[in-house]
Design an enzyme around this catalytic site. Structure first.
Site, mmCIF file in Angstrom:
data_model
loop_
_atom_site.group_PDB
_atom_site.id
_atom_site.type_symbol
_atom_site.label_atom_id
_atom_site.label_comp_id
_atom_site.label_asym_id
_atom_site.label_seq_id
_atom_site.Cartn_x
_atom_site.Cartn_y
_atom_site.Cartn_z
ATOM 1 N N SER A 164 55.034 26.490 18.774
ATOM 2 C CA SER A 164 55.083 27.218 20.047
ATOM 3 C C SER A 164 55.785 28.545 19.831
ATOM 4 C CB SER A 164 55.853 26.399 21.088
ATOM 5 O OG SER A 164 56.176 27.176 22.223
ATOM 6 N N TYR A 177 63.606 21.367 23.119
ATOM 7 C CA TYR A 177 62.170 21.510 22.811
ATOM 8 C C TYR A 177 61.950 22.707 21.891
ATOM 9 C CZ TYR A 177 57.238 22.692 23.592
ATOM 10 O OH TYR A 177 55.917 23.011 23.423
#
Length: 273
Positions: A164, A177
């Site tokens: 990401s 995360y």
């Protein structure tokens, strides 16, 4: 005369590109984890449209059935099963079922991820960290460890991790995360030289803000979405298919000299370490 020659060359080139895109992965078998919607489903579609037999999975049978029906309607060879990649027995079942049904494994797209926490990173608990690292990082490595010997038997293969933009620039309130996604960048670099000896390439894709259910909190809120768009050269949210296409490219012969790399697909967001 020259105009006719150029027209012929252009026609042949276009036909060649079309054939390449439709059959460049013919005969390959691809496991895509968390692949019943979003980026995972888009990756399965992109690989399948290029000729691969795709194995899709999700924790819920209903989601698997829906994805399999969709892919079959697009004339894609597909097999589906339930799998929670955080569980060792499920990972082993997924690999064995793929071997039993398809006879081989050439591609692994590790897309599964969770995010059970939103808030100040100092408020996150050990349980949150265990859950995120188990699914987002550990399972990615352990799936790779399971499939690598079978890829080696085939003379090589491809492993793709889905990271990401948060792996480069941690997002506010998504601390744990973001850290897990940074870990995938390192895992890509660590595995690439070792698996290159078996002709297995390891690469990573780091999407920006993509229109998926998983990231809906970031793009459905108009105010938040507008703030993100200020950081982009291309002033819109990305589509899952735009990530699927990059994943399929990395698995193709056209990317045969690429390994250990992370491709950011962010609409031009400044996000390098």
């Amino acid at each position: 005369m020259l105009r006719s020659v150029f027209r012929c060359l252009r026609t042949n080139l276009t036909a060649g590109q079309r054939n390449m895109s439709q059959s460049s992965l013919s005969g390959k078998v691809a496991i895509v984890t968390a692949s019943t919607d979003g980026i995972g489903l888009a990756a399965a579609q992109a690989l399948g449209k290029r000729g691969a037999h795709v194995v899709v999975s999700s924790r819920r049978q209903a989601n698997v059935d829906k994805a399999v029906a969709l892919l079959q309607s697009q004339s894609i060879q597909v097999t589906g099963t339930t799998c929670n990649v955080g569980k060792g027995e499920d990972r082993e079942k997924l690999v064995q079922m793929t071997l039993d049904r398809c006879g081989a494994i050439d591609i692994l797209v590790s897309n599964a991820a969770v995010n059970p926490f939103f808030g100040n990173i100092m408020d996150s608990t050990e349980e949150v960290w265990d859950k995120i690292l188990d699914v987002n990082v550990k399972s990615a490595f352990l799936m790779t460890k399971l499939v690598a010997p079978h890829m080696e038997k085939r003379g090589g293969g491809n492993v793709i991790f889905v990271s990401s933009v948060a792996g480069y620039q941690p997002m506010q309130a998504l601390g744990p995360y973001s850290v897990s996604k940074t870990a995938l960048l390192g895992l890509t670099r660590a595995l690439a030289p070792e698996l290159a000896q078996s002709n297995i390439r390891v690469n990573c894709v780091a999407p920006g803000i993509i229109k998926t259910r998983f990231s809906s909190a970031l793009w459905q809120n108009e105010g938040i979405a507008d703030e993100f768009k200020k950081q982009l050269c291309i002033k819109r949210v990305g589509e899952p298919e735009e990530i699927g296409g990059v994943i399929a490219f990395l698995c193709s012969k056209e990317a045969s000299y690429i390994t250990g790399e992370t491709i950011t697909v962010t609409g031009g967001m400044n996000c390098r370490l």
